[in-house]
Write an enzyme that holds these catalytic residues in place. Sequence first.
Site, short mmCIF file in Angstrom:
data_model
loop_
_atom_site.label_atom_id
_atom_site.label_comp_id
_atom_site.label_asym_id
_atom_site.label_seq_id
_atom_site.Cartn_x
_atom_site.Cartn_y
_atom_site.Cartn_z
N HIS A 1 55.19 84.10 42.16
CA HIS A 1 54.12 83.88 43.15
C HIS A 1 54.27 84.25 44.67
O HIS A 1 53.92 84.35 45.16
CB HIS A 1 52.40 82.81 43.13
CG HIS A 1 51.92 83.32 43.99
ND1 HIS A 1 50.92 84.78 43.68
CD2 HIS A 1 50.70 82.61 44.54
CE1 HIS A 1 50.34 84.29 44.48
NE2 HIS A 1 49.97 83.03 44.89
N ASP B 1 53.48 87.20 37.42
CA ASP B 1 52.92 85.93 38.40
C ASP B 1 51.84 85.89 37.81
O ASP B 1 50.99 86.64 37.69
CB ASP B 1 52.36 86.99 39.68
CG ASP B 1 51.70 86.43 40.66
OD1 ASP B 1 51.70 84.98 40.45
OD2 ASP B 1 51.85 86.62 41.88
N SER C 1 49.06 84.88 49.15
CA SER C 1 48.08 84.08 47.69
C SER C 1 46.60 84.24 48.65
O SER C 1 46.06 85.26 49.04
CB SER C 1 48.32 83.20 47.87
OG SER C 1 47.51 82.38 46.90
#
Length: 264
Positions: free
Chosen positions: A243, A215, A93
């Site tokens: 995610h 996602d 991320s």
Amino acid sequence: MSVRTRNNVQVQGKGPPMVFVHGFGCDQHMWRLLAPHFAESYQVILLDLVGNGQSDLSAWNAEKYSTLQGYADDLCEVLADVTDAPAICVGHSVAAMIGMLANLKCPDQFLAQVMVGPSPCYINDGDYVGGFERADIESLLETLESNYLGWSSNMAPVIMGAPDQPALATELTNSFCRTNPEIAKHFARVTFLSDHRAELPKLQAPTLVLQCSDDIIAPRSVGDYLQRTIPNCTLHVIENVGHCPHLSSPSASTMAMEQFLAGL
């Protein structure tokens, strides 16, 4: 204070270095399903970003960490302390952008980048589809500011996805709730308002973008954008909701990474 204490650095295995960097509201424990596998062939370096996990909270500084570059500087320092060899950076991320910024600052310290669910910009802008309107992000941050624990309980299951593995959503909720709320609020604002699209074309290291097919945080359009914009980029889409494929789909994540690493 030593760099290793500051970032709670843990080292496993022997071989070429591979550093794992966690995302927002998490810590190095989130890599537990991938790290032991790679420790069989690599020197695996695990760390907690300052303000998260078992990092030294006294090292947190609002000014230093007002941009992702503060975390990137820390990553360069950790690698310099642990190894002389260029490392493979695996970032989840927001940590994918932290890894990129560290790579641009200290290119000799990096062999390749593996970006898990990355996003250079979360806000839609003209032809660029980041997944959120600015008003969405402002509303999200407002809710987070006023009721962090409530936000964590509502958002963690959405971020995790993996509806068939409810224990993972609970784990992420608990991880969010363990994070110091003031630091988490600060990091969330830095994360969700960041825009690092301009740096992407400068990244020369071979890069794997590992993305889930569904996602909510980093939609497929973002993966396609990264593949077009990073010079030496491979996009691999995992059939998965959520995610965090390193937790909800670890075998598919490992296979994609091994395939990529074999070509380096």
